[in-house]
Design an enzyme around this catalytic site. Structure first.
Site, PDB file in Angstrom:
ATOM      1  N   ASP A  38      -9.256   1.639 -12.338  1.00 52.76           N
ATOM      2  CA  ASP A  38      -9.672   0.578 -11.288  1.00 52.76           C
ATOM      3  C   ASP A  38      -9.448   1.195  -9.710  1.00 52.76           C
ATOM      4  O   ASP A  38      -8.628   0.504  -8.951  1.00 52.76           O
ATOM      5  CB  ASP A  38      -8.858  -0.736 -11.363  1.00 52.76           C
ATOM      6  CG  ASP A  38      -9.305  -1.495 -12.773  1.00 52.76           C
ATOM      7  OD1 ASP A  38     -10.160  -0.890 -13.573  1.00 52.76           O
ATOM      8  OD2 ASP A  38      -8.858  -2.592 -13.113  1.00 52.76           O
ATOM      9  N   CYS A  55      -3.058  -3.583 -14.915  1.00 51.98           N
ATOM     10  CA  CYS A  55      -4.255  -2.870 -15.771  1.00 51.98           C
ATOM     11  C   CYS A  55      -3.883  -1.454 -16.264  1.00 51.98           C
ATOM     12  O   CYS A  55      -4.494  -1.196 -17.355  1.00 51.98           O
ATOM     13  CB  CYS A  55      -5.503  -2.709 -14.717  1.00 51.98           C
ATOM     14  SG  CYS A  55      -6.034  -4.481 -14.205  1.00 51.98           S
ATOM     15  N   LYS A  98     -15.358  -4.139 -16.596  1.00 51.16           N
ATOM     16  CA  LYS A  98     -14.568  -4.864 -17.491  1.00 51.16           C
ATOM     17  C   LYS A  98     -14.299  -6.128 -16.295  1.00 51.16           C
ATOM     18  O   LYS A  98     -14.568  -6.104 -15.551  1.00 51.16           O
ATOM     19  CB  LYS A  98     -13.287  -4.319 -17.682  1.00 51.16           C
ATOM     20  CG  LYS A  98     -12.117  -3.899 -16.583  1.00 51.16           C
ATOM     21  CD  LYS A  98     -11.225  -3.315 -17.127  1.00 51.16           C
ATOM     22  CE  LYS A  98     -10.187  -2.898 -15.973  1.00 51.16           C
ATOM     23  NZ  LYS A  98      -9.346  -4.014 -15.238  1.00 51.16           N
TER      24      LYS A  98
END
Length: 207
Positions: free
Chosen positions: A8, A153, A108
């Site tokens: 990310d 994450c 995602k």
């Protein structure tokens, strides 16, 4: 087969984004050194890719404010600011990240009814992204992870990697990652270490 998974590294999680991680942009040059090295046979990235009105957004819950706790998919859920909405600038990979060196991007967080911190599965563990199957099919034996944010994450991706990739050595690259809360980062690193994730820095990864 050694793989690098960048978690990310998107505009939304860097300064100027909708959910900035402190100093999140500082992971980019470190990530680029890892991408450009000859240490990895495969480089992958995850990308938060939420639909507008995602259930993890405070704006989807009347009366809720960002960073308050709520309920989503029957579980306690942090209510986040709207972030990384599909096809917005906020969701794009950081412009200085060497995206040309990335072999595969795993999106995602597309189900509005459940959040997805991990690159491998949704938070309720009922839906899988297919990333684990892909890595095992490619014969990956070592997976290095880094990115944003350490205490969310990155941590959940590392823990899922240990569980879902039997026999694969999983390593967390600390200086190529940043977190939201210092205490949360420390706890996340301790949890990863306890669960079998090796904690390294980029010098060790590039050695």
């Amino acid at each position: 087969m050694k793989a690098l998974l960048l978690i990310d590294i998107q505009n939304g999680f860097c300064p100027g984004g909708n959910l900035p991680v402190p100093d999140g942009n500082r992971v980019v040059p470190v990530a680029n050194r890892l991408i450009d090295s000859d240490k990895y046979d495969m480089v992958l990235a995850s990308q938060d890719w939420h639909p507008a009105g995602h259930g993890s957004f405070a704006s989807a819950h009347p009366g809720k404010k960002p960073f308050e706790m709520g309920i989503l998919s029957g579980k306690r859920q942090m209510m986040w600011p709207d972030h990384c909405v599909q096809n917005t600038e906020d969701a794009m990979l950081h412009p200085e990240l060497n995206a040309d060196g990335i072999d595969f991007i795993q999106q995602k967080g597309q189900n509005p009814a459940v959040d997805s911190y991990s690159a491998f599965r949704d938070n309720d563990h009922t839906a899988f992204t297919g990333l684990a199957t892909h890595l095992l099919a490619e014969g990956v034996t070592q997976l290095d992870l880094c990115g944003l944010a350490t205490d969310y994450c990155v941590k959940f991706s590392a823990l899922d990697a240990v569980e879902m990739l039997p026999g694969v050595k999983v390593r967390f690259i600390e200086d190529a990652s940043r977190g939201i809360d210092p205490a949360g980062v420390e706890a996340a690193i301790d949890e990863m270490r306890t669960r079998g994730v090796a904690i390294i820095d980029s010098k060790e990864a590039l050695a």
